[in-house]
Design an enzyme around this catalytic site. Structure first.
Site, PDB file in Angstrom:
ATOM      1  N   GLU A   1       0.794  -1.230   0.000  1.00 27.14           N
ATOM      2  CA  GLU A   1       0.000   0.000   0.000  1.00 27.14           C
ATOM      3  C   GLU A   1       0.827   1.282   0.000  1.00 27.14           C
ATOM      4  O   GLU A   1       0.742   2.086   0.953  1.00 27.14           O
ATOM      5  CB  GLU A   1      -0.945  -0.005   1.208  1.00 27.14           C
ATOM      6  CG  GLU A   1      -1.846  -1.208   1.274  1.00 27.14           C
ATOM      7  CD  GLU A   1      -2.908  -1.110   2.374  1.00 27.14           C
ATOM      8  OE1 GLU A   1      -2.770  -0.261   3.266  1.00 27.14           O
ATOM      9  OE2 GLU A   1      -3.884  -1.870   2.322  1.00 27.14           O
TER      10      GLU A   1
ATOM     11  N   GLU B   1      -5.219  -8.802   0.742  1.00 28.90           N
ATOM     12  CA  GLU B   1      -5.873  -8.477   2.020  1.00 28.90           C
ATOM     13  C   GLU B   1      -7.333  -8.174   1.763  1.00 28.90           C
ATOM     14  O   GLU B   1      -7.682  -7.519   0.778  1.00 28.90           O
ATOM     15  CB  GLU B   1      -5.291  -7.217   2.697  1.00 28.90           C
ATOM     16  CG  GLU B   1      -3.956  -7.362   3.328  1.00 28.90           C
ATOM     17  CD  GLU B   1      -3.459  -6.072   3.974  1.00 28.90           C
ATOM     18  OE1 GLU B   1      -4.280  -5.269   4.468  1.00 28.90           O
ATOM     19  OE2 GLU B   1      -2.236  -5.876   3.966  1.00 28.90           O
TER      20      GLU B   1
HETATM   21  C1  BG6 Z   1      -4.331  -2.529   5.581  1.00 33.18           C
HETATM   22  C2  BG6 Z   1      -2.897  -2.575   6.041  1.00 33.18           C
HETATM   23  O1  BG6 Z   1      -4.569  -1.333   4.934  1.00 33.18           O
HETATM   24  O2  BG6 Z   1      -5.318  -2.559   6.522  1.00 33.18           O
HETATM   25  C3  BG6 Z   1      -2.695  -3.223   7.408  1.00 33.18           C
HETATM   26  O3  BG6 Z   1      -2.062  -3.196   5.097  1.00 33.18           O
HETATM   27  C4  BG6 Z   1      -3.790  -2.815   8.352  1.00 33.18           C
HETATM   28  O4  BG6 Z   1      -1.411  -2.916   7.871  1.00 33.18           O
HETATM   29  C5  BG6 Z   1      -5.127  -3.240   7.748  1.00 33.18           C
HETATM   30  O5  BG6 Z   1      -3.626  -3.303   9.638  1.00 33.18           O
HETATM   31  C6  BG6 Z   1      -6.338  -2.937   8.599  1.00 33.18           C
HETATM   32  O6  BG6 Z   1      -6.416  -1.574   8.891  1.00 33.18           O
HETATM   33  P1  BG6 Z   1      -6.472  -1.080  10.391  1.00 33.18           P
HETATM   34  O7  BG6 Z   1      -6.067   0.338  10.341  1.00 33.18           O
HETATM   35  O8  BG6 Z   1      -7.869  -1.259  10.833  1.00 33.18           O
HETATM   36  O9  BG6 Z   1      -5.505  -1.931  11.124  1.00 33.18           O
END
Ligand code: BG6
Length: 463
Positions: free
Chosen positions: A166, A367
Site C-alpha cells: 500500500e 488483504e
Molecule cells: C491494511 C494494512 O490497509 O489494513 C494493514 O495493510 C492494516 O497494515 C489493515 O492493519 C487494517 O487496517 P487497520 O487500520 O484497521 O488496522
C-alpha cells in the site's frame, strides 16, 4: 457446494513484520517504533508495537495454528529495521537473518507458501531524520540495496515477493492526512514521495532480475490497496471528479506497476499545479522496464466521490481534494468499528478492471477483512469466538470474486487480513481481524469460528 475456485488456489492470510513480531532484538527503530516512544498517547489504549502478537518468539506454534486452519500460503514482511544492521552499507544483522530463515523454513516444513513483502509502512526512522525518507532518491537506492540483500539471502526458498504494501497509504499517512509519523501535510512533497516509491519498487524489481531470481522460479509483485472510485451520479462533473480520485489513489501506483507509465492526465494536473515530481529519463526507463510479474490487491472499501460543492480550502496548499469531495452515500452498508463501507460487489469490478485494463495480469486478493471491536463478547461456552459476521463478510466477497474468475480474471488466491489478531498502527488492538484470537492478558491464541470454517473452505477449495 457451488463456488469452486481454480486449482491450487491460495487460501491464506497476511500480516506484517511490525504488526506481529514485536520489537525484540531489532537494531533500528521504524517510524512507528519511534512515534510510540515519543507519543504513546497517539495509540489506542497506549498499546505500542513492543510485543505485538509475539511472533518473534512464538512463530513456530503460530504457524502450526495456520496449518491447522487449512492455510496453504502466508504473507508477512521482513523488517528493514531487523534485517539490516548498517543501513548505508547494508551489513546484515545476524539475528535478523536467523529469524527470517527460521520463519521461512518453518513455513516450508508445514507446506505453507511464504510470501515475503519488503516494506509495510516501516521506514527506518533514521532515514527520515537524515534524508527526509521517501522524498530522497538516496533512500530509494538504500531500499534497493536492502531488497537485493533479502533476495540474496532468501530467494532460494522464497518464490513470491512483494516490494511494498500500500504505497499510497504511506503518502496519505505521512504527507497528507497525518496518521503516520511524521504527520506532514504537504501535497508537493507527497507527489515527490509517490514517484520515489514507484521508482524504489522498480529498482528492487531490477535487482531481483539482475540476480536471476526470476530464472529460478521467483515472482515479484507489489501490493496495492485498490479503492474503486464510484461517482455520486452520472453527471459529467461527478464522473470527472471520480476519475481524478481514481488516478491519484489507485492508478498512480497501479499504472507504473503494470504498464511502467503514469496516467498522463494526472501528470498534466501536477504540472499545471506546480507540484510535479523531479525525475529524469534514466529513472523513467527503470520504471518502464521493471514492471511486476503479478499483483497483490488489498480490498477493503470503495471510494464514493462527487464534484466539489464547497470551495477548496487552500489553507494546506495543494491537496488532491482540490478536484473532488468524498460522497457520504445514504444507506450504505458499514462496518461501524472501522467506519469503512462494506461493498463486496467492488471485488468483481476490481477483477474486471485488471482483466480489461491491466493485461489480465495474474493477481491475488492480498488483504480483505473486517476489524471488529470487543469480539470477546461473542465467546461461546467453549471459549470460541463466534464471528459469524466475519464468515458472512468473507463469503460475500468471495462470491463476487468467483464471479470475476468465471468472467476470466486471472486471480489465484485470497488472503484474509489477518491470521492471528495483530497490532495495528494507531488503532493498536482495538479492532480484531484474525481467524485466530489473541488474549492480550493471557497471551492465549484460540481459533475463532471463522478459522474452523476456513479449514473447510480450503479443504473443499470453495464453499
Ligand atoms: C491494511 C494494512 O490497509 O489494513 C494493514 O495493510 C492494516 O497494515 C489493515 O492493519 C487494517 O487496517 P487497520 O487500520 O484497521 O488496522
Amino acid at each position: 457446494m457451488n463456488k469452486i475456485f481454480p486449482k491450487d488456489f491460495w487460501w491464506g492470510a497476511a500480516t506484517s513484520g511490525p504488526q506481529c513480531e514485536g520489537r525484540f532484538n531489532k537494531p533500528h527503530k521504524n517510524v512507528f517504533d519511534y512515534w510510540f516512544d515519543i507519543e504513546p498517547n497517539k495509540f489506542f489504549n497506549e498499546v505500542g508495537p513492543n510485543v505485538a502478537s509475539n511472533f518473534y518468539n512464538s512463530y513456530e506454534s503460530d504457524l502450526e495454528m495456520l496449518k491447522e486452519i487449512g492455510l496453504n500460503s502466508f504473507r508477512t514482511s521482513m523488517q528493514w529495521t531487523r534485517l539490516i544492521k548498517d543501513l548505508e552499507t547494508c551489513e546484515v544483522d545476524k539475528d535478523g537473518v536467523r529469524f527470517y530463515n527460521a520463519v521461512i523454513d518453518k513455513c516450508l516444513s508445514l507446506g505453507i507458501t511464504p510470501v515475503m513483502n519488503l516494506h509495510h509502512f516501516d521506514l527506518p526512522v533514521e532515514l527520515y531524520e537524515k534524508y527526509n525518507g521517501w522524498e530522497s532518491k538516496h533512500v530509494v537506492d538504500l531500499f534497493a540495496k536492502f531488497a537485493r540483500k533479502a533476495f540474496e539471502l532468501f530467494s532460494d526458498r522464497v518464490k513470491h515477493w512483494a516490494t511494498f504494501n500500500e504505497p499510497i497509504v504511506i503518502i496519505e499517512g505521512q504527507y497528507l492526512y497525518k496518521h503516520h509519523y511524521p504527520c506532514v501535510v504537504n501535497g508537493k512533497r507527497a507527489v515527490q514521495a509517490s514517484y520515489n516509491l514507484a521508482l524504489a519498487s522498480a529498482k528492487a524489481i531490477k535487482e531481483f532480475r539482475d540476480l536471476g531470481c526470476d530464472k529460478n522460479g521467483g515472482k515479484i509483485s507489489t501490493i496495492l490497496n485498490l479503492t474503486p472510485s464510484y461517482p455520486r451520479s452520472n453527471s459529467e462533473e461527478d464522473i470527472k471528479a471520480s476519475n481524478i480520485a481514481d488516478m491519484f489513489f489507485n492508478r498512480m501506483f497501479l499504472d507504473p506497476a503494470v504498464h511502467g507509465t503514469f496516467p498522463e492526465k494526472l501528470v498534466e494536473i501536477f504540472k499545471k499545479d506546480n507540484v510535479m515530481w523531479e525525475c529524469n529519463e534514466e529513472e523513467n526507463n527503470i520504471i518502464k522496464e521493471n514492471t511486476v510479474d503479478y499483483l497483490g490487491v488489498n480490498y477493503y472499501q470503495p471510494s464514493r466521490i462527487m464534484a466539489r460543492e464547497i470551495e477548496f480550502d487552500k489553507i494546506n496548499g495543494w491537496m488532491p481534494e482540490k478536484y473532488f469531495e468524498r460522497y457520504d452515500m445514504p444507506g450504505k452498508r458499514i462496518n461501524p468499528h472501522r467506519g469503512w463501507e462494506i461493498y463486496p460487489e467492488a471485488m468483481y469490478d476490481v477483477a474486471i478492471n485488471i482483466r480489461d485494463n491491466y493485461k489480465n495480469i495474474p493477481w491475488y486478493v492480498s488483504e480483505n477483512g473486517m476489524g471488529v471491536e470487543g469480539e470477546s463478547k461473542f465467546k461461546n461456552a467453549e471459549g470460541i469466538i463466534e464471528d459469524d459476521y466475519r464468515i458472512e463478510f468473507i463469503t460475500d466477497h468471495l462470491k463476487w470474486l468467483h464471479k470475476g474468475i468465471e468472467a476470466g480474471t486471472n486471480c489465484f488466491g485470497y488472503h484474509l487480513w489477518t491470521p492471528i489478531d495483530c497490532w495495528s498502527w494507531n488503532n493498536a488492538y482495538k479492532n480484531r481481524y484474525g481467524f485466530i484470537s489473541l488474549d492480550l492478558e493471557t497471551k492465549e491464541k484460540t481459533i475463532k469460528k471463522s478459522g474452523h470454517w476456513m479449514k473447510e473452505v480450503s479443504k473443499n477449495n470453495g464453499f
